[in-house]
Design an enzyme around this catalytic site. Sequence first.
Site, short mmCIF file in Angstrom:
data_model
loop_
_atom_site.label_atom_id
_atom_site.label_comp_id
_atom_site.label_asym_id
_atom_site.label_seq_id
_atom_site.Cartn_x
_atom_site.Cartn_y
_atom_site.Cartn_z
N LYS A 159 0.84 -1.20 0.00
CA LYS A 159 0.00 0.00 0.00
C LYS A 159 0.88 1.26 0.00
CE LYS A 159 -3.07 -3.25 0.72
NZ LYS A 159 -3.84 -3.91 -0.29
C1 PLP Z 1 -4.66 -5.09 0.61
C2 PLP Z 1 -6.12 -5.06 0.73
C3 PLP Z 1 -6.78 -5.63 1.84
C4 PLP Z 1 -6.04 -6.40 2.90
O1 PLP Z 1 -5.21 -5.59 3.65
P1 PLP Z 1 -4.31 -6.29 4.81
O2 PLP Z 1 -3.81 -5.13 5.61
O3 PLP Z 1 -3.22 -7.04 4.13
O4 PLP Z 1 -5.22 -7.15 5.60
C5 PLP Z 1 -8.14 -5.50 1.91
N1 PLP Z 1 -8.86 -4.85 0.98
C6 PLP Z 1 -8.26 -4.30 -0.10
C7 PLP Z 1 -9.09 -3.57 -1.10
C8 PLP Z 1 -6.89 -4.39 -0.26
O5 PLP Z 1 -6.31 -3.86 -1.35
#
Ligand code: PLP
Length: 376
Positions: A180
């Site tokens: 992210k």
């Molecule tokens: C990456 C992602 C998640 C999961 O995030 P984590 O912190 O790894 O649990 C959930 N929803 C979306 C849209 C994502 O891109």
Amino acid sequence: MIPIIKPWLGEEEAAAAREAILSGWVAQGPRVGRFEEAVAQRVGATAGLAVTSCTTGLHLALIGAGVGPGDEVVAPSLSFIATANAAGYVGANVVFADVCAVTQNVTAETIASALTPATKAVIVVHQVGMPADMDAIGAVCDAAGVTVIEDAACAIGSRYKGQEIGSHSPFVVYSFHPRKVITTGEGGMVMIRDAAVAGRLRILRQHAMDVSDVARHDSETFIFERYPEQGYNYRMTDIQAAIGMVQLGKLSAVVARRRELAERYTSALSRLSALQLPVDPAYGQTNYQSYCIKLTDGGRPRRDGILQGMKTRQIGCKRGIMSAHLEGAYAGHPQGHTGALPETERWTDSSFVLPMYHLMTDAEHAEVVTAVKALL
Ligand SMILES: *Cc1c(COP(=O)(O)O)cnc(C)c1O
């Protein structure tokens, strides 16, 4: 090798983690509290609840929204599978809504057609950072008495009508995974509007223990904690929060740089009619967590050819967003493999993501552009 993403981490984060470690307080403690306040202040939210991931944050948000066994939760299938899985954690049934051919996001219309009397909540994903139309969606959900939860895993720093994503719904959940925009290794945060709900989720995060470690530590007298209901361990560590504070300070610079790199991709590729490039919607700005391109024709064979070609050139190109309803985990789902989500499936079959990271060089950027043009 050009990676798909590379977190912008350095000496400052290392020093912050070192300071937390040497303080002796490494589990959830004062740094987590400060990180929660800093994020809430930055995005204009009432309160923040730091958790282990966006996935566990979505679980707590669904509990906070009062969603339970037999309820329905509307969500896009076009998302990382954690979005759909979260509904299952509270015993609810996920109902998939289709997405917009331009933004990749659910809309007021696709949500409206998925609502039933059993719907208790809607999870809106700002896919790859692209903001969804929250006012229009909020109006449909308010009229139906349904709670909106924003899966803003990718969307910290994106804007809706001038304001950063984080305060437009009762629950907004971020991810701090390295894929992210800013990262704490693993980690997430739930922005919560209602103070009483925030208090309850704060307790559920910590085994439903009614007195926190910090409160017991700070008390002059001995305190016996109680466990009035079944809870979870979704706590972030103070080491992660220390890193997160440094990363939060870089957020504006990261978003500005990603938008600059995206603009350059767009100007280099916009004359290729085979590509549908990402654009800001009229009501907001994306943080370009990913630069996701859709092929206008050719579908999966052509897209997969591009992925293979980029791999051969050692460029970290990835497929676009998956469809949960096409995965084995949802094989028995009423919408599993039914073809009922045409735009969703078109995105999954026909899109790909180009590499983009803060310290990407001009030469790397140019190499990616050259490769895309050659492969088309
Ligand atoms: C990456 C992602 C998640 C999961 O995030 P984590 O912190 O790894 O649990 C959930 N929803 C979306 C849209 C994502 O891109």
